[in-house]
Design an enzyme around this catalytic site. Structure first.
Site, PDB file in Angstrom:
ATOM      1  CE  LYS A   1     109.724 103.699  30.133  1.00 21.35           C
ATOM      2  NZ  LYS A   1     108.776 104.792  30.173  1.00 21.35           N
TER       3      LYS A   1
ATOM      4  CG  ASP B   1     113.378 105.708  31.093  1.00 26.60           C
ATOM      5  OD1 ASP B   1     113.288 106.081  32.268  1.00 26.60           O
ATOM      6  OD2 ASP B   1     112.435 105.713  30.286  1.00 26.60           O
TER       7      ASP B   1
HETATM    8  C1  LIG Z   1     109.513 109.999  30.498  1.00 26.15           C
HETATM    9  C2  LIG Z   1     110.310 108.744  30.799  1.00 26.15           C
HETATM   10  C3  LIG Z   1     109.691 108.075  32.052  1.00 26.15           C
HETATM   11  O1  LIG Z   1     110.285 106.829  32.299  1.00 26.15           O
HETATM   12  O2  LIG Z   1     110.268 107.755  29.789  1.00 26.15           O
HETATM   13  P1  LIG Z   1     109.852 107.760  28.211  1.00 26.15           P
HETATM   14  O3  LIG Z   1     108.491 108.321  28.056  1.00 26.15           O
HETATM   15  O4  LIG Z   1     110.880 108.543  27.467  1.00 26.15           O
HETATM   16  O5  LIG Z   1     109.877 106.291  27.822  1.00 26.15           O
HETATM   17  C4  LIG Z   1     111.791 109.084  31.120  1.00 26.15           C
HETATM   18  O6  LIG Z   1     111.883 110.016  32.200  1.00 26.15           O
HETATM   19  C5  LIG Z   1     112.590 109.581  29.951  1.00 26.15           C
HETATM   20  O7  LIG Z   1     113.862 109.034  30.020  1.00 26.15           O
HETATM   21  P2  LIG Z   1     114.812 108.953  28.710  1.00 26.15           P
HETATM   22  O8  LIG Z   1     113.991 108.688  27.504  1.00 26.15           O
HETATM   23  O9  LIG Z   1     115.931 108.028  29.028  1.00 26.15           O
HETATM   24  O10 LIG Z   1     115.298 110.450  28.619  1.00 26.15           O
HETATM   25  P3  LIG Z   1     116.767 111.045  28.318  1.00 26.15           P
HETATM   26  O11 LIG Z   1     117.240 110.497  27.010  1.00 26.15           O
HETATM   27  O12 LIG Z   1     117.656 110.909  29.509  1.00 26.15           O
HETATM   28  O13 LIG Z   1     116.427 112.592  28.166  1.00 26.15           O
HETATM   29  C6  LIG Z   1     115.805 113.140  27.018  1.00 26.15           C
HETATM   30  C7  LIG Z   1     115.347 114.546  27.381  1.00 26.15           C
HETATM   31  O14 LIG Z   1     114.168 114.473  28.213  1.00 26.15           O
HETATM   32  C8  LIG Z   1     114.198 115.431  29.242  1.00 26.15           C
HETATM   33  N1  LIG Z   1     114.214 114.759  30.563  1.00 26.15           N
HETATM   34  C9  LIG Z   1     114.451 113.436  30.665  1.00 26.15           C
HETATM   35  C10 LIG Z   1     114.450 112.824  31.896  1.00 26.15           C
HETATM   36  C11 LIG Z   1     114.210 113.609  33.046  1.00 26.15           C
HETATM   37  N2  LIG Z   1     114.178 113.076  34.261  1.00 26.15           N
HETATM   38  N3  LIG Z   1     113.979 114.935  32.925  1.00 26.15           N
HETATM   39  C12 LIG Z   1     113.975 115.528  31.695  1.00 26.15           C
HETATM   40  O15 LIG Z   1     113.755 116.730  31.593  1.00 26.15           O
HETATM   41  C13 LIG Z   1     115.434 116.276  28.991  1.00 26.15           C
HETATM   42  O16 LIG Z   1     115.045 117.345  28.179  1.00 26.15           O
HETATM   43  C14 LIG Z   1     116.333 115.335  28.201  1.00 26.15           C
HETATM   44  O17 LIG Z   1     117.244 116.027  27.381  1.00 26.15           O
END
Ligand SMILES: C[C@@](CO)(OP(=O)(O)O)[C@H](O)COP(=O)(O)OP(=O)(O)OC[C@H]1O[C@@H](n2ccc(N)nc2=O)[C@H](O)[C@@H]1O
Ligand SMILES: Nc1ncnc2c1ncn2[C@@H]1O[C@H](COP(=O)(O)OP(=O)(O)O)[C@@H](O)[C@H]1O
Length: 278
Positions: A8, A133
């Protein structure tokens, strides 16, 4: 069963506030990248087995595929055994949601192979427990997400766009990026503002904390923005992938070639289309 688990991109990512539970409320427009995907091979077996071909991705109970299997079993009470083979093509720690996509498509495939014992609504809840996500990958190709990312809403149609992805050899930790968000400051001279596109704004609030730690990503963004072939450039999710929206798909090799010569000869790159209406 063989399943493709696509990557994504976050076209926009607004961080609204830090919550009491340690997560952040966000608003994001997310799109699938249909051409870039992991592959999952899932088969009923005598005993459980799990393998993954990518060095650096765990093969124990912390792999999101194994977590999805365990949650599915807890939900259904099933004792069936499965052999699962994961072939990674989506880089990890990249902001491309590869692990989340693997988890979502494992859940969906196990449910299908078991005769759909879990209703869609409940599957989405289980997905949300696996990661913020993960529910997105059970929904439409394009969605507006909110809450910590687990709430999905139908989005105005977004046109499919030709993009190039450039990922340096290092990854970025998602928790680290969110943790540093509140107190982070901008690097002077770097463009963080919204980039207006015909369908809406391209913006990423996690650029501020991530660029502060990895200056080369800020420099790569500015390099991309100076290219005449590039309409917009931004980081996806918590990075480290930067992506550029191109004027034409034919420009991909020029941009990637230039980046390899002038920015970092070790960049991982991919070019193709985002999901949406072409
Ligand atoms: C930043 C994003 C944008 O789409 O994607 P990635 O860069 O990881 O792909 C997402 O919010 C990542 O989602 P995801 O990778 O599923 O995160 P999770 O496992 O739920 O959370 C991992 C950690 O990230 C932080 N976290 C995550 C999501 C959120 N809305 N707020 C947070 O603060 C928290 O510290 C949590 O413990
Ligand atoms: N199936 C999986 N694929 C990739 N990474 C996984 C998987 N399961 C667990 N992980 C762990 O999750 C981390 C984040 O992976 P991933 O979801 O691909 O990145 P991102 O958060 O950048 O979208 C990896 O560095 C790895 O340690």
């Amino acid at each position: 069963m063989i399943v493709e688990a696509p990557a994504k991109l976050n076209l926009s990512l607004r961080v609204l506030r830090r919550r009491g539970d340690g997560f952040h409320d966000i608003e994001s427009i997310m799109v699938r990248l249909p051409g870039l995907h992991d592959e999952l091979e899932i088969q009923a077996a005598e005993n459980d087995g799990f393998s993954c071909d990518a060095p650096g991705v765990p093969t124990d109970g912390s792999n999101l595929v194994v977590k999805a299997l365990n949650l599915f079993r807890r939900e259904t009470g099933s004792t069936d055994s499965w052999n699962i083979r994961l072939t990674k093509r989506v880089p990890h720690g990249a902001g491309l949601g590869g692990g989340s996509s693997d988890a979502a498509f494992t859940l969906q495939a196990l449910n299908e192979l078991s005769g759909n014992p879990v209703e869609n609504e409940r599957l989405l809840e289980i997905a949300g427990a696996l990661g913020s996500d993960v529910p997105f990958f059970l929904g439409e190709e394009v969605a507006k997400v909110s809450g910590r990312g687990e709430k999905l809403a139908v989005c105005e149609p977004v046109p499919a766009m030709p993009v190039v992805l450039l990922k340096p050899s290092f990854g970025v930790s998602t928790p680290g990026a969110y943790k540093a968000w509140k107190d982070s400051t901008e690097i002077p001279g770097i463009a963080y503002g919204s980039q207006a596109m015909p369908w809406g704004d391209l913006v990423n609030d996690l650029e501020r904390p991530v660029f502060a730690k990895h200056r080369m990503l800020a420099e790569m963004k500015m390099w991309l923005l100076e290219r005449p072939e590039v309409n917009a450039a931004i980081m996806s999710g918590s990075g480290s992938t930067m992506f550029a929206v191109l004027e034409s798909p034919d420009d991909a090799s020029t941009v990637v070639g230039g980046a390899l010569r002038e920015v970092d000869p070790t960049l991982w790159s991919w070019s193709g289309w985002t999901a949406g209406v072409r």
